[in-house]
Motif scaffolding. Structure first.
Motif, mmCIF file in Angstrom:
data_model
loop_
_atom_site.group_PDB
_atom_site.id
_atom_site.type_symbol
_atom_site.label_atom_id
_atom_site.label_comp_id
_atom_site.label_asym_id
_atom_site.label_seq_id
_atom_site.Cartn_x
_atom_site.Cartn_y
_atom_site.Cartn_z
ATOM 1 N N ASP A 195 0.956 -1.102 0.055
ATOM 2 C CA ASP A 195 0.053 0.187 0.106
ATOM 3 C C ASP A 195 0.812 1.169 -0.013
ATOM 4 O OD1 ASP A 195 -1.816 2.069 0.508
ATOM 5 O OD2 ASP A 195 -2.962 0.950 1.809
ATOM 6 N N GLU A 240 -0.131 4.101 2.345
ATOM 7 C CA GLU A 240 0.302 3.706 3.957
ATOM 8 C C GLU A 240 2.047 4.260 3.983
ATOM 9 O OE1 GLU A 240 1.052 -0.170 7.031
ATOM 10 O OE2 GLU A 240 0.015 -0.316 4.954
ATOM 11 N N PRO A 288 -5.325 -6.775 4.871
ATOM 12 C CA PRO A 288 -3.882 -6.019 5.454
ATOM 13 C C PRO A 288 -3.394 -6.604 6.689
ATOM 14 C CG PRO A 288 -5.813 -4.386 4.884
ATOM 15 C CD PRO A 288 -6.367 -5.781 4.885
ATOM 16 N N ASP A 342 -9.900 -7.917 2.481
ATOM 17 C CA ASP A 342 -10.061 -6.730 2.163
ATOM 18 C C ASP A 342 -11.391 -6.326 1.435
ATOM 19 O OD1 ASP A 342 -9.133 -3.747 1.669
ATOM 20 O OD2 ASP A 342 -9.166 -4.206 -0.100
ATOM 21 N N VAL A 346 -6.113 3.676 7.227
ATOM 22 C CA VAL A 346 -5.162 2.929 6.347
ATOM 23 C C VAL A 346 -3.929 2.565 7.441
ATOM 24 C CG1 VAL A 346 -3.466 3.387 4.535
ATOM 25 C CG2 VAL A 346 -5.825 4.326 4.184
ATOM 26 N N LYS A 392 -4.359 -0.539 9.552
ATOM 27 C CA LYS A 392 -4.740 -1.509 8.616
ATOM 28 C C LYS A 392 -5.932 -2.057 8.597
ATOM 29 C CE LYS A 392 0.179 -3.023 8.598
ATOM 30 N NZ LYS A 392 0.606 -2.953 7.104
ATOM 31 N N TYR A 399 -7.038 -0.848 2.526
ATOM 32 C CA TYR A 399 -5.944 -0.062 1.830
ATOM 33 C C TYR A 399 -6.426 1.296 1.554
ATOM 34 C CZ TYR A 399 -4.372 -4.994 1.435
ATOM 35 O OH TYR A 399 -3.874 -6.425 1.501
ATOM 36 N N SER A 400 -5.490 2.087 1.060
ATOM 37 C CA SER A 400 -5.901 3.448 0.757
ATOM 38 C C SER A 400 -6.657 3.563 -0.456
ATOM 39 C CB SER A 400 -4.560 4.004 0.360
ATOM 40 O OG SER A 400 -3.500 3.611 -0.558
#
Length: 253
Positions: A26, A29, A106, A141, A183, A186, A189-190
Motif C-alpha cells: 500500500d 500507507e 492487510p 479486504d 489506512v 491496517k 488499503y488506501s
C-alpha cells in the motif's frame, strides 16, 4: 443486510484463508508513515482520533432535524430520503466489488482467529454467514470501505443542503484524517478509502432527483410566528438519536 452474510461468505470462500497471505503493498500507507515520522504535527494529524462513526452520523441527523429550528430551508424527510438511498445503492455496488475479487486482508491471519472452519456446502456457508458473523466485517479486504462510504455522507449532505460552508469544510477535513488513520491502522488499503469517497459521491449525484437542492421549502412570510414544535416530532428526534447511539455501541462491541 446484504453486506452482512456476504462478508462471511467471501471470507469462507477464500481458497487461501489458512495460508495467511501477506497484505498487498500500500503506497498510501508507506507515504503516510513516512510523513508521520518527519514532524510531530504531521504525526498528530495522521494518528489522532478526531472523529468516528457517531460523529458523522450525528452530524447528518442534526442537519435533518434542524429544519425545525429554521437552520436551513430544506425538508428533513427529503434530505434523509436521498441519504438512505445513497447508502443503499453504494452498499450494493460495494458488495458486488468485494464478492467479485477476493483480496488479502492487510492483517494476515485474520480468518483463523475470527471464524470457525466453514461448512462444506454453499448453503451451510450462507446460513453461517447470517447466524454466526463475529463482529462486523469479514477477513478479506472489502473493496471499497463501507464505513468510509458512510463517513463521506456527512460532508456531502452538509455541502449540498447547509448554507454554512465552514461546516462542510470541517467534515471534509475530518473525513480525510479519519480515512488516513484507517489506512495506518491496517483496517483498509488506501485505494478502498479513495474509492469509498468517489463511488459514494457519484451515487449521491446520480440521486439528486430524489431531492434536488433547487427545491427548498417555501419561505416563511416576514413577521410570521414560528411553527409550534410538535411533541411527537421531538419524541421522534429523541428516538432516532437513541437508536443511533445504540447502533454505534453495538457496532463497536
Amino acid at each position: 443486510m446484504l453486506c452482512v452474510p456476504s462478508c462471511r461468505i467471501v471470507s469462507a470462500a477464500d481458497l487461501r484463508k489458512y495460508d495467511d497471505p501477506p497484505g498487498l503493498q500500500d503506497n498510501g500507507e508507506i507515504v503516510f508513515n513516512y510523513l508521520a515520522g518527519k514532524h510531530s504535527s504531521l504525526s498528530w494529524f495522521i494518528n489522532a482520533k478526531w472523529a468516528n462513526f457517531m460523529h458523522f452520523l450525528g452530524s447528518v441527523l442534526c442537519l435533518a432535524f434542524s429544519v425545525a429550528w429554521d437552520q436551513h430551508p430544506y425538508s428533513g424527510f427529503g434530505v434523509m430520503a436521498r441519504f438512505c438511498l445513497t447508502i443503499c445503492f453504494s452498499r450494493i455496488l460495494r458488495t458486488v466489488c468485494f464478492m467479485s475479487t477476493v483480496l488479502p486482508s492487510p492483517r494476515p491471519g485474520c480468518y483463523r482467529h475470527r471464524f470457525p472452519a466453514p461448512p462444506e456446502d454453499w448453503w451451510g456457508i450462507i446460513v453461517v454467514g447470517i447466524r454466526e458473523l463475529r463482529g462486523f466485517g469479514g477477513c478479506n479486504d472489502l473493496i471499497f470501505s463501507g464505513h468510509g462510504a458512510f463517513w463521506t455522507m456527512g460532508p456531502l449532505v452538509f455541502q449540498t443542503y447547509y448554507p454554512n460552508k465552514f461546516s462542510a469544510g470541517l467534515l471534509w477535513t475530518a473525513l480525510v484524517q479519519t480515512s488516513i488513520r484507517d489506512v495506518i491502522d491496517k483496517q483498509h488499503y488506501s485505494v478502498d478509502m479513495f474509492l469509498a469517497v468517489v463511488v459514494t459521491w457519484a451515487v449521491w449525484d446520480w440521486l439528486q432527483w430524489v431531492y434536488p437542492r433547487s427545491q427548498p421549502l417555501p419561505q416563511r412570510p416576514k413577521g410570521a410566528a414560528g411553527d409550534r414544535l410538535n411533541p411527537l416530532v421531538l419524541a421522534l428526534i429523541a428516538v432516532a438519536l437513541l437508536t443511533a447511539a445504540i447502533a454505534a455501541f453495538v457496532a463497536k462491541s
